[in-house]
Scaffold this active site. Structure first.
Site, PDB file in Angstrom:
ATOM      1  N   HIS A 158      -9.873  -5.454  -3.638  1.00  0.00           N
ATOM      2  CA  HIS A 158      -8.578  -5.624  -2.982  1.00  0.00           C
ATOM      3  C   HIS A 158      -8.807  -6.069  -1.557  1.00  0.00           C
ATOM      4  O   HIS A 158      -9.759  -5.639  -0.903  1.00  0.00           O
ATOM      5  CB  HIS A 158      -7.735  -4.350  -3.020  1.00  0.00           C
TER       6      HIS A 158
ATOM      7  N   ASP B 171       0.852  -1.191   0.000  1.00  0.00           N
ATOM      8  CA  ASP B 171       0.000   0.000   0.000  1.00  0.00           C
ATOM      9  C   ASP B 171       0.887   1.240   0.000  1.00  0.00           C
ATOM     10  O   ASP B 171       1.908   1.286   0.691  1.00  0.00           O
ATOM     11  CB  ASP B 171      -0.915  -0.007   1.224  1.00  0.00           C
TER      12      ASP B 171
ATOM     13  N   HIS C 103      -6.842  -5.907   1.964  1.00  0.00           N
ATOM     14  CA  HIS C 103      -5.707  -5.355   2.713  1.00  0.00           C
ATOM     15  C   HIS C 103      -5.228  -6.445   3.669  1.00  0.00           C
ATOM     16  O   HIS C 103      -6.036  -7.005   4.431  1.00  0.00           O
ATOM     17  CB  HIS C 103      -6.135  -4.173   3.589  1.00  0.00           C
TER      18      HIS C 103
ATOM     19  N   GLU D 291     -12.200   3.216  -1.633  1.00  0.00           N
ATOM     20  CA  GLU D 291     -11.595   4.320  -2.400  1.00  0.00           C
ATOM     21  C   GLU D 291     -11.334   3.896  -3.844  1.00  0.00           C
ATOM     22  O   GLU D 291     -11.558   4.667  -4.778  1.00  0.00           O
ATOM     23  CB  GLU D 291     -10.284   4.712  -1.712  1.00  0.00           C
TER      24      GLU D 291
HETATM   25  P1  5GP Z   1      -9.780   1.248   0.059  1.00  0.00           P
HETATM   26  O1  5GP Z   1     -10.125   2.451   0.881  1.00  0.00           O
HETATM   27  O2  5GP Z   1     -10.362   1.325  -1.348  1.00  0.00           O
HETATM   28  O3  5GP Z   1     -10.100  -0.039   0.753  1.00  0.00           O
HETATM   29  O4  5GP Z   1      -8.214   1.229  -0.042  1.00  0.00           O
HETATM   30  C1  5GP Z   1      -7.492   1.701  -1.132  1.00  0.00           C
HETATM   31  C2  5GP Z   1      -6.039   1.662  -0.747  1.00  0.00           C
HETATM   32  O5  5GP Z   1      -5.271   1.863  -1.905  1.00  0.00           O
HETATM   33  C3  5GP Z   1      -5.624   2.736   0.265  1.00  0.00           C
HETATM   34  O6  5GP Z   1      -5.094   2.107   1.423  1.00  0.00           O
HETATM   35  C4  5GP Z   1      -4.561   3.554  -0.491  1.00  0.00           C
HETATM   36  O7  5GP Z   1      -3.480   3.957   0.334  1.00  0.00           O
HETATM   37  C5  5GP Z   1      -4.118   2.595  -1.578  1.00  0.00           C
HETATM   38  N1  5GP Z   1      -3.680   3.246  -2.806  1.00  0.00           N
HETATM   39  C6  5GP Z   1      -4.304   4.239  -3.470  1.00  0.00           C
HETATM   40  N2  5GP Z   1      -3.623   4.559  -4.585  1.00  0.00           N
HETATM   41  C7  5GP Z   1      -2.543   3.736  -4.616  1.00  0.00           C
HETATM   42  C8  5GP Z   1      -1.470   3.583  -5.533  1.00  0.00           C
HETATM   43  O8  5GP Z   1      -1.346   4.269  -6.552  1.00  0.00           O
HETATM   44  N3  5GP Z   1      -0.546   2.628  -5.249  1.00  0.00           N
HETATM   45  C9  5GP Z   1      -0.636   1.839  -4.130  1.00  0.00           C
HETATM   46  N4  5GP Z   1       0.316   0.946  -3.947  1.00  0.00           N
HETATM   47  N5  5GP Z   1      -1.641   1.958  -3.246  1.00  0.00           N
HETATM   48  C10 5GP Z   1      -2.583   2.893  -3.492  1.00  0.00           C
END
Ligand code: 5GP
Length: 123
Positions: free
Chosen positions: A106, A35, A108, A101
């Site tokens: 995905h 991440d 985590h 987001e």
């Molecule tokens: P969500 O809120 O959708 O569960 O998590 C999305 C995750 O993607 C967040 O923890 C954020 O830090 C990560 N993220 C967003 N853009 C990028 C990126 O360009 N590269 C990587 N490696 N992680 C990303």
């Protein structure tokens, strides 16, 4: 419910190699990478290579090979990162209420320290 996958999302771009990533593990059906804003010493995102928005979408439309390949990748990451013994948390946010987001499935994988309660209590 129909699922409308947006192929311009950031993880689709990572899968196409348009944006770099710090890969931890890759297989036919999954990619795992760090991440960009880690929230624990281990914070890896595991994504399927197919165009799925959420666990709901994935489990409805993915093939058995994709389902198995993805889940095995989650386990591989736990072992590679060394969190199997002390434990970890696997989280998959979906949709508005899940505060997702990036609209590509995905999971985590978080670990390397005690992660506290699963959810903050409402104040
Ligand atoms: P969500 O809120 O959708 O569960 O998590 C999305 C995750 O993607 C967040 O923890 C954020 O830090 C990560 N993220 C967003 N853009 C990028 C990126 O360009 N590269 C990587 N490696 N992680 C990303």
């Amino acid at each position: 419910m129909g699922f409308e996958y947006d192929d311009q999302n950031i993880f689709a771009k990572i899968l196409r190699g348009e944006i770099p990533n710090d890969t931890v593990f890759e297989s036919d059906h999954a990619l795992a990478f760090r991440d960009i804003t880690p929230q624990a010493p281990t914070h890896v995102l595991v994504i399927p290579k197919g165009p799925y928005m959420s666990l709901d979408h994935f489990t409805q439309e993915a093939s058995e090979a994709e389902l198995v390949g993805f889940m095995r990748a989650v386990g591989e990451v736990c072992r590679i990162e060394g969190v199997s013994q002390d434990g970890f948390r696997a989280i998959s946010n979906a949709g508005r209420d899940g505060v997702q987001e990036v609209p590509h499935l995905h999971v985590h994988i978080l670990g390397g320290r005690s992660l506290g309660r699963m959810l903050a209590r409402e104040t």
